[in-house]
Design an enzyme around this catalytic site. Sequence first.
Site, PDB file in Angstrom:
ATOM      1  N   CYS A  88      73.861 -12.687 -44.552  1.00 46.33           N
ATOM      2  CA  CYS A  88      74.515 -13.764 -45.179  1.00 46.33           C
ATOM      3  C   CYS A  88      76.178 -13.571 -44.885  1.00 46.33           C
ATOM      4  O   CYS A  88      76.758 -12.566 -45.363  1.00 46.33           O
ATOM      5  CB  CYS A  88      74.666 -13.794 -46.829  1.00 46.33           C
ATOM      6  SG  CYS A  88      75.895 -15.001 -47.225  1.00 46.33           S
ATOM      7  N   ARG A  93      66.971 -20.079 -38.481  1.00 48.14           N
ATOM      8  CA  ARG A  93      68.408 -20.485 -39.222  1.00 48.14           C
ATOM      9  C   ARG A  93      68.871 -19.271 -39.983  1.00 48.14           C
ATOM     10  O   ARG A  93      69.976 -18.847 -39.646  1.00 48.14           O
ATOM     11  CB  ARG A  93      67.873 -21.634 -40.105  1.00 48.14           C
ATOM     12  CG  ARG A  93      69.107 -22.411 -40.492  1.00 48.14           C
ATOM     13  CD  ARG A  93      69.949 -21.872 -41.589  1.00 48.14           C
ATOM     14  NE  ARG A  93      69.231 -21.816 -42.634  1.00 48.14           N
ATOM     15  CZ  ARG A  93      69.682 -21.186 -43.858  1.00 48.14           C
ATOM     16  NH1 ARG A  93      71.298 -20.769 -43.867  1.00 48.14           N
ATOM     17  NH2 ARG A  93      68.812 -21.017 -45.306  1.00 48.14           N
ATOM     18  N   ASP A  94      68.574 -18.876 -40.928  1.00 47.58           N
ATOM     19  CA  ASP A  94      69.115 -17.819 -41.847  1.00 47.58           C
ATOM     20  C   ASP A  94      69.177 -16.802 -40.970  1.00 47.58           C
ATOM     21  O   ASP A  94      69.838 -15.808 -41.416  1.00 47.58           O
ATOM     22  CB  ASP A  94      68.322 -17.790 -43.245  1.00 47.58           C
ATOM     23  CG  ASP A  94      69.059 -17.111 -44.144  1.00 47.58           C
ATOM     24  OD1 ASP A  94      70.225 -16.738 -44.051  1.00 47.58           O
ATOM     25  OD2 ASP A  94      68.296 -16.490 -45.342  1.00 47.58           O
ATOM     26  N   ASN A 117      66.547 -10.587 -44.802  1.00 47.74           N
ATOM     27  CA  ASN A 117      65.700 -11.217 -45.681  1.00 47.74           C
ATOM     28  C   ASN A 117      64.553 -10.178 -45.728  1.00 47.74           C
ATOM     29  O   ASN A 117      64.229  -9.560 -44.796  1.00 47.74           O
ATOM     30  CB  ASN A 117      65.637 -12.532 -45.074  1.00 47.74           C
ATOM     31  CG  ASN A 117      66.422 -13.405 -45.187  1.00 47.74           C
ATOM     32  OD1 ASN A 117      66.745 -13.927 -46.178  1.00 47.74           O
ATOM     33  ND2 ASN A 117      67.193 -13.867 -43.998  1.00 47.74           N
ATOM     34  N   HIS A 136      66.099 -10.814 -50.609  1.00 46.53           N
ATOM     35  CA  HIS A 136      66.737  -9.882 -49.738  1.00 46.53           C
ATOM     36  C   HIS A 136      66.250  -8.734 -50.140  1.00 46.53           C
ATOM     37  O   HIS A 136      65.994  -8.086 -51.135  1.00 46.53           O
ATOM     38  CB  HIS A 136      68.234 -10.080 -49.760  1.00 46.53           C
ATOM     39  CG  HIS A 136      68.715 -11.409 -48.777  1.00 46.53           C
ATOM     40  ND1 HIS A 136      69.737 -11.367 -47.889  1.00 46.53           N
ATOM     41  CD2 HIS A 136      68.187 -12.443 -49.152  1.00 46.53           C
ATOM     42  CE1 HIS A 136      69.837 -12.522 -47.481  1.00 46.53           C
ATOM     43  NE2 HIS A 136      68.907 -13.259 -48.249  1.00 46.53           N
ATOM     44  N   HIS A 151      63.390 -16.655 -52.755  1.00 46.57           N
ATOM     45  CA  HIS A 151      64.075 -16.049 -51.661  1.00 46.57           C
ATOM     46  C   HIS A 151      64.776 -14.710 -51.510  1.00 46.57           C
ATOM     47  O   HIS A 151      65.909 -14.728 -52.428  1.00 46.57           O
ATOM     48  CB  HIS A 151      65.158 -17.062 -51.193  1.00 46.57           C
ATOM     49  CG  HIS A 151      65.755 -17.009 -49.825  1.00 46.57           C
ATOM     50  ND1 HIS A 151      65.780 -17.796 -48.671  1.00 46.57           N
ATOM     51  CD2 HIS A 151      66.567 -15.926 -49.182  1.00 46.57           C
ATOM     52  CE1 HIS A 151      66.324 -17.430 -47.600  1.00 46.57           C
ATOM     53  NE2 HIS A 151      67.099 -16.209 -47.942  1.00 46.57           N
TER      54      HIS A 151
END
Length: 306
Positions: free
Chosen positions: A246, A20-21, A255, A215, A213
């Site tokens: 993003c 997803r991300d 990520n 990065h 989460h």
Amino acid sequence: MAVPAPGLPARVRIHEVGARDGLQNEKSAVPTEVKAEFIHRLAAAGLGTVEATSFVHPKWVPQLADAEALFPQLADLDGVALPVLVPNERGLDRALALGATRIAVFGSATETFASRNLNRTVAESLAMFEPVVARAKQEKAHVRGYLSMCFGDPWEGPVPVHQVVRVAKSLLDLGCDELSLGDTIGVATPGHVQELLSSLNEAGVGTDRIGVHFHDTYGQALSNTLAALQHGVTTVDASAGGLGGCPYAKSATGNLATEDLVWMLDGLGIETGVDLAALTATSVWMAEQLGRPSPSRTVRALSHKE
């Protein structure tokens, strides 16, 4: 060689966000069948939580416009948690209609990013999430609250810890089961991580409800993760092969790579249930589908071994 360090959890749950991300910002459309195969391979590698897709309007994230086509192709993944992102009640309707049992909402700790990402103020976004979370809980769904820009914002600069705590508590007060703290542009450092976690604890938020989460913009994702583990955090978000960024924060790079995380956790003797060799092979395969090498250092190291 596994050499445990004192004060760390025995097991960590990896919340895999690659499908997803990781893929949402890809310029070229990734076929639905490739996404489904990617998720199946991730599950086969031992990842018990794989974020599958997002039920957002296709106009905003065209890469995930195939959510309705993709999600039914994952029905055979018994025992694998498949969270999906929903921005509003319409997105929740679409997710529930397909049998989703784990949903996530995505908020911001800063006003500028809330405006750019959700076209709302922070308060307005929380008001939008309120009926979504309430109905999801009525349907017995597990709800995760993402909170972005927890450490720094490209427009507002460093984000005050008390500001993050206030919005985090508001998300949990809506009824979210867990909270994922996002370092969206990768500016956090270990002391900052510890300070935020301690402040959340002091405000009554238990570490057992927190995930992180990170990065890797400045190469700090693993050190920040270790700081969170030392504080007792046991849920870590990561993206296979280091995919992602993003679309609404141009300074946000990839990520934390799941392979890099697993390499560190394996070395610390922390259980994850993940087969690193199978995961690396999956990321090599996905990199081939995307037509470029994986940015993960561990993937590059292991895939070039003779």
